[in-house]
Every structure is written in C-alpha cells, then in structure tokens.
Design a protein around this motif. Sequence first.
Motif, short mmCIF file in Angstrom:
data_model
loop_
_atom_site.label_atom_id
_atom_site.label_comp_id
_atom_site.label_asym_id
_atom_site.label_seq_id
_atom_site.Cartn_x
_atom_site.Cartn_y
_atom_site.Cartn_z
N UNK A 634 34.82 48.10 32.92
CA UNK A 634 35.41 48.73 31.74
C UNK A 634 36.66 48.00 31.26
N UNK A 635 37.37 47.34 32.19
CA UNK A 635 38.62 46.65 31.82
C UNK A 635 38.36 45.42 30.95
N UNK A 636 37.09 44.92 30.90
CA UNK A 636 36.77 43.77 30.04
C UNK A 636 37.06 44.08 28.57
N UNK A 637 36.99 45.37 28.20
CA UNK A 637 37.21 45.75 26.81
C UNK A 637 38.65 45.50 26.37
N UNK A 638 39.56 45.50 27.33
CA UNK A 638 40.99 45.35 27.00
C UNK A 638 41.53 43.97 27.37
N UNK A 639 40.92 43.29 28.35
CA UNK A 639 41.48 42.05 28.89
C UNK A 639 40.48 40.91 28.77
N UNK A 640 40.98 39.74 28.52
CA UNK A 640 40.17 38.52 28.53
C UNK A 640 40.35 37.85 29.88
N UNK A 641 39.29 37.80 30.66
CA UNK A 641 39.41 37.30 32.03
C UNK A 641 38.03 37.01 32.60
N UNK A 642 38.00 36.45 33.80
CA UNK A 642 36.80 36.36 34.62
C UNK A 642 36.99 37.22 35.84
N UNK A 643 35.89 37.70 36.39
CA UNK A 643 35.92 38.30 37.72
C UNK A 643 34.80 37.66 38.52
N UNK A 698 36.94 39.58 43.18
CA UNK A 698 38.15 38.85 42.78
C UNK A 698 38.41 39.18 41.30
N UNK A 699 39.49 39.90 41.04
CA UNK A 699 39.80 40.40 39.70
C UNK A 699 40.84 39.53 39.02
N UNK A 700 40.88 39.62 37.67
CA UNK A 700 41.90 38.94 36.86
C UNK A 700 41.91 37.43 37.08
N UNK A 701 40.72 36.81 37.18
CA UNK A 701 40.65 35.35 37.25
C UNK A 701 40.89 34.78 35.86
N UNK A 702 41.36 33.52 35.79
CA UNK A 702 41.68 32.92 34.48
C UNK A 702 40.50 32.96 33.53
N UNK A 705 36.80 29.02 32.68
CA UNK A 705 35.78 29.14 33.74
C UNK A 705 36.06 28.17 34.88
N UNK A 706 36.48 26.94 34.58
CA UNK A 706 36.73 25.95 35.62
C UNK A 706 37.85 26.41 36.54
N UNK A 707 38.94 26.93 35.95
CA UNK A 707 40.06 27.42 36.77
C UNK A 707 39.62 28.60 37.63
N UNK A 708 38.81 29.51 37.05
CA UNK A 708 38.31 30.65 37.83
C UNK A 708 37.46 30.17 38.99
N UNK A 712 37.93 30.71 43.15
CA UNK A 712 36.86 31.25 44.01
C UNK A 712 36.56 30.31 45.18
N UNK A 713 36.48 29.01 44.88
CA UNK A 713 36.19 28.04 45.93
C UNK A 713 37.31 28.00 46.96
N UNK A 714 38.53 28.06 46.48
CA UNK A 714 39.68 28.02 47.40
C UNK A 714 39.66 29.21 48.35
N UNK A 715 39.38 30.42 47.82
CA UNK A 715 39.33 31.62 48.66
C UNK A 715 38.13 31.57 49.59
N UNK A 716 36.98 31.06 49.08
CA UNK A 716 35.79 30.97 49.92
C UNK A 716 36.03 30.03 51.10
#
Length: 779
Positions: A634-643, A698-702, A705-708, A712-716
């Motif tokens: 639902x938060x996609x409606x208000x924020x521009x981000x990746x999860x 993982x919420x609020x990713x940049x 897409x490349x930065x997101x 993800x890879x760093x955390x993995x």
Amino acid sequence: MLNKTTNYVKYFNIMVLVIIFFAVITTYNLYLYKLKVEETYHQNSLISQKIAFDSTINKFRLITTYIYDKELNKKEILELLDKSINSKEEKDRRYYKGLLYRSLYPLFIYAKKDGIRQIHFQTADNKSFLRFHEPSKYGDDLSKARESIKYVNEKKIRVNTFETGKLLSGFRNIFPIFYKDMYLGSVEVSLSLKLMIDSLKQLDSRKEYHFILNKNFIESKIFEQQKYLYTNSNINSNFVKEDTNNILEDSASSLSEIAEKINEKLAKNSKIQRLLKEGSYISEIVEISDKRYNVIFLPLEGVNNNLEGYLISYSEVNNVPTLVTHFSFFLFIIVFACLLILILLKIIKDKTQKLNDERNWFFQINNSLSEGLYVTDLNSKIKYINPIACQILGYSENELIGKNAHYLFHHHEKNNYSEKENCNILNEINNNRIFQSDEEYFRLKNKQLIPVEITAQKLIYNKNEEIITTFRDLTVKKELENKKNLLKTALNFCSDSIVITDKDANIEWANPAFEKLTGYKLEEIEGKKPKEFVKSGLQTQDFYEEMWSTILSKKPWKGELINKRKDNSLYHEELSITPILDIKNEIKHFIAVKQNITDKKNKEKEVEYFAFYDYLTNLPNRRMFNEHFKKILESFEKEKKHIAILFLDLDKFKLLNDSKGHDYGDELLKEFSKRLSKVIRNIDFVARLGGDEFVIILDNLPINYLEATQICEKIAIKILNLIREPFVLKDFEYLTSTSIGIYILDNALENLEEIIKKSDIALYEAKERGRNTYYIFNN
C-alpha cells in the motif's frame, strides 16, 4: 372546662395560621414585585448597553467596508494577489507577494493609527497568506482556529464578527475576494479591543469597559510564543484577559481599583458563575464601599454561535428603585409585626395550657413512644399500660390493669416463678432508681418467650413513688443479628474479594480475600478510598467517568481493570460494583466484588502473541508476514521506491533432523533466526514461514534498480558469510549454509501470490546452482 380549653387551643391555632398565611402572602407578593422591579431595571440596562455596542460595531463595519471597497478590492491589488498566489514559479510568487505588501503597507500604517489591528489575506484553502502585522508568519492552516475565515471561504459572503485567533483576538471584518470570475480567497480587517473600548467611552464616558476571552479557544488557537500575553481572569477561571501588562501598542488601559474589587466579588457569586457558563446576557448590581455599581456582561459570539468572550461594563448607579435597595427593611417590618402578634397570642395560650397538663402527660406517654410502656407501684401492680405493650404481650388492657407484672409476664432465666423480692428489676430499681438491660425475657399470653430490651425508672408523681417501664421486642433484632453473623462468616470465607464502602467510596469493611489479593490489612485501609492505594494509573479518565456515571445512576457496573498490590506489583481483576439504596431510594453504600483474573489474562496474551509470532524463534509467522507485506504494498501509492523479497532455507536441514533429532534441528533454527536478525536493517522485516523456510522484506530500497540490486546483493552476501560460520548446537559444532531467492519489485500491481511465487522460483534457481548462494529473479 376541658372542652373550653380545647376550643381555645383550636382558635389559637387558627389565628396563628391566619397570621402566618398573611405574612407569607404579603412577603411573597412583595418579593415578586421586587423581582419585577429588578428585572425591569436590568433589562433596561442591558438594552441600553446593547444599543451602544451595536452602534459601535456598525460604525466600524462601515469603516472596514470602505477600506475594502476603496483600497483592497481594486484591480491592481487583485492582479498582484492573483499573481502572488497562482504564478507557476516560486520566485515569481515571492516577487509579486513583495509588491503586494509594499503596495498596501502605507494603508496598513495609516489604518493602525485609527485603531485597525491587522490586515490579513488568506487563500481559498483557509491558509494564511499575508499578515501585515506579522508578514513572516504565513502558510498555517486556519480551518480549525478561525471558523470565520472557513465560513467566508465556503459561503463566499462577508462576515462581521468577534473571534479569538492564533495571534490576537478582535472584531473581525472578513471579505471574499474575486478576480476575473475566479475566487482567490479572503481578506480580513480586524479591530483591536482598545479601539472598541475607546469608541464605547466616547458614547458614555461614565462607564468603564473590559473584555474577557474564552480560555479554551485561546489555548487551542494561539501561537506558543503569544501565550504570555494572556492571564487568567479574576472573575472566572474559564476566561482570560489580553495583555494586562500593556506590552502591545494597542492595549486597552488597565482596570481601575474599584473594577478589580467588583470582579473579586463577582467571582464569589454562584449565580454569575452559572450564567457565564451558559453564555447568558447578565446585568448585576454590586455594592462596594457603600456604593452601588451596575455590571453588564454582553456575550460575544462567533460565526457558529460559539461563546468567544464577554464585553463587561462597570458604572456607578444612583437610580436603583427604593424597594430593591431597602427590601430587607420592608421584610423586617412585616416579620417583626407578625412575630409580635404571635408572641402576644402565645402568652395568652400559655396561661390556659396548665388546665390540660394531666391529659397531655398521659397523651405524651402513650403516643410519643414506639416501645411498650407500663406504670406500676412498688409492688409491681400495673396502674397504666399503653396499647403497644398490650399488642406485644397479647393481652387486652383490662386483662393487665391491676395485675402483678412480675408474676404475669416477667420471665426469670433460672427461676420462672421467683418471688418479687428476688426480681432483678425491682432490686435494681430500689438500689439505683433505674434499671437497663437487653437480656430479659417476657412470657406472652400464648406462653411464647420473647427477648426484650428494658428501661425501668422510679419516679415520684403526686407524692407517690411509681415505676415506669419501657420495653422493646428484640425477636427480630436477634434474628437479624444471627443472620448478620452468618452472612459475615460466609463473606469472610468467600474466595472472591469483597469491599463495602459508604456513598463517598470510603472503605468500611473488606473480607480476608481482599487482604490476600492486595496485601493491605483492613486497619490500613479503613476510611480510605480504593483509588488511594490500589489505582495503577493504567485506566483512562473516561473509564472511571463511565463507571461512576453508571453506579451513581443506581445501576450495577461490571468491568475489567488493572490495579496494584501493596508491593506495587500489578494484577488484573474483574470488578463488579452494586449500589445499595436506602428506603428513600438514595445510595447508602457500594458493594464491590473482585476476582483476580491475572492468570486468565496472561493466557489470553500468550494465545494472541502466538497467533502472529512463531513459537520456536519468536519471529513473525506467515500470518504476520502477510499482514505486514500488504501494508508495504500500500505504501507504493505514496512513495517511489523498490522493495525486495528474500526467500531462504537451510541447505540439507532434513539431514540434521534425521541424524541428530528434532531437538538439534530446533536449536539450529533458533540460532539461524538470531543471525538473520543481526544482518538486516532496522527498517527491514524477517519472518519464519514454517520448517526451515524464512523470508526477509527489504523496504525503502532506492528507486534506481541497479542501486537497489547492489544493496540486496550486499545483504545476501552478509547472510551467506554469517551462516557459513559454525553453529554450536548443544555438544557439537555444526556447519551448514543457506540458499537465497531474491525478487525486486517497484510497484503494487502484482498480488502477493505472484510475488511469493517469483521469490520461490529464485530460491529454486539458487539451489540448482549448487546451494550456498543467491539468485535474483529476472523477468
């Protein structure tokens, strides 16, 4: 002679009633006339003050309308206002707003000299646009603080009213602004309180004026840095005074010493306090130092008929009607004359009253007591007995007069027929002249024995000694005492806590179960209110108001709350309170019954917790994951981000369960959960879906897409490295790894099932590539 005395008494009583009736009627009519005179005087005062106030308001309404029509509603001003509001570029809007300010600032300075407090523009959405007295304060929403502005912007009509505000209070004249058939907003031209007072004084210089403002409105609206300008009114704590220290340049002058004394007296007047609360028009006469002053309160209402404050006027009066000023004297004359007549009649009546003394003596003995009464000589022979005594004993009066009371019905515990010389009543009377006991027994005509309370006393009448005895049947009292003792025993052994209080909630009695529950002994709490020692502070004020509202309406109440013991530990209790009413249907006591439900509440919390959390790892479970993930979508409606969704499971977990048993498998799952929780960020979410399946959000990713993907890879990689480290499971070290499937999404168009399916596919691909690795799903 007896009939004549009786008739005289009857005539005397009629005369007294006539005189009292005359006094009451005369006093009542005089009082009604006084009220009518007072009402007429106060109505005339109110009308006169209201006319002066309305004429002043109308005068300034014309002035502000002139300012609006001639200076503010001009084409060039409206064009600047339109550009400063609607220009596309911020720098343009600032530029035109500056031009607007400079264009009208000379008008504002000129208007201030005439008492205009402020010129204030607002946008159509009720936001402050330009305050000429405070140009640095703008953009604040005025919808709640300024109902007049909201009203003008909605109705698009002019409003003239009094209203408190975010900065200062005053008389508001608000005008809608149109430009080229487009509604831009509104403009306000406000007058100071001082200007209003000065204008009223021009109409009547004999009066002193003062404003008090509604405290609730002031505190809810005013900017924090402005609050120092307001102090509590000494008339009523629900109102405040503006700028009593004359900090503002347009402050009204301070009240005179006489006016302050009048206010102090009005603060103690309960009628004035009630009328102020109701928002009524008020006219009152107050006497200070032998002088009378007329005080008039005119309520000031806002656009929605809210009481914003009062205008008060003070003036010395010399034309109060004589009846009003000397009413007490007239009343005294009437009462004194009636009393004098009554005293004279009383003297005459007393001289004849002695003729009826003997009759009245017997009448008082017979009718003033509710107990049985009989009179005997010193040999216990009955000379007189009242009807109540006959009724109790079961005999008629003829059966008792002349009989020996000692032998007829006095029962002796050890010797039913003892000689009267051995009678404890007669012996005590002869020795001490009085006997009292509640341990005696009388035998009724039907041979039944009843317990009685006796008071006997030796008196001298007509030079003869007699014994007057009164008695009460204690049968019902004894039965009630037995029942009371039985009830008390039952309450003492009851497992539920029971408390009895008076109507003011002061404790009168509590059973041992209450002492056990709270840790307080009865002697520690007797006379105290329960809230003084068991209240935990965890219930809201509304909770207690609802409880008291119920029981004070004479209805039982039942509910659950948290209280504290003597050792400050908390416990849950189920409480029921029942009001106990007296014969007048008024509350006399409250009975409270308490049950300790702490264990029940703890079990309910445990059930509720494990409905959303995994019992083994204490991580959120699948149900909690689904709820949380829906909110993130639902938060996609208000924020521009990746999860990103990371699906994980332990490689070859089944092998450990089969070889070492489920205890070791459970231990590995718990340690695995702890390591996952250390790796993720505070804003991320980890849950166990079941078995060795785990998921990380993982919420609020940049938005890139490349930065997101890099995050993800760093955390993995961190997770993979951390899981490779040996796990200490009870008595041995265990090496394992994990596989991770990752799906990155940037909108909420996909449903949860599709997202989980893609994450699962990525996990499967990671396993196909040899486990101990991660794979990112690629559309």
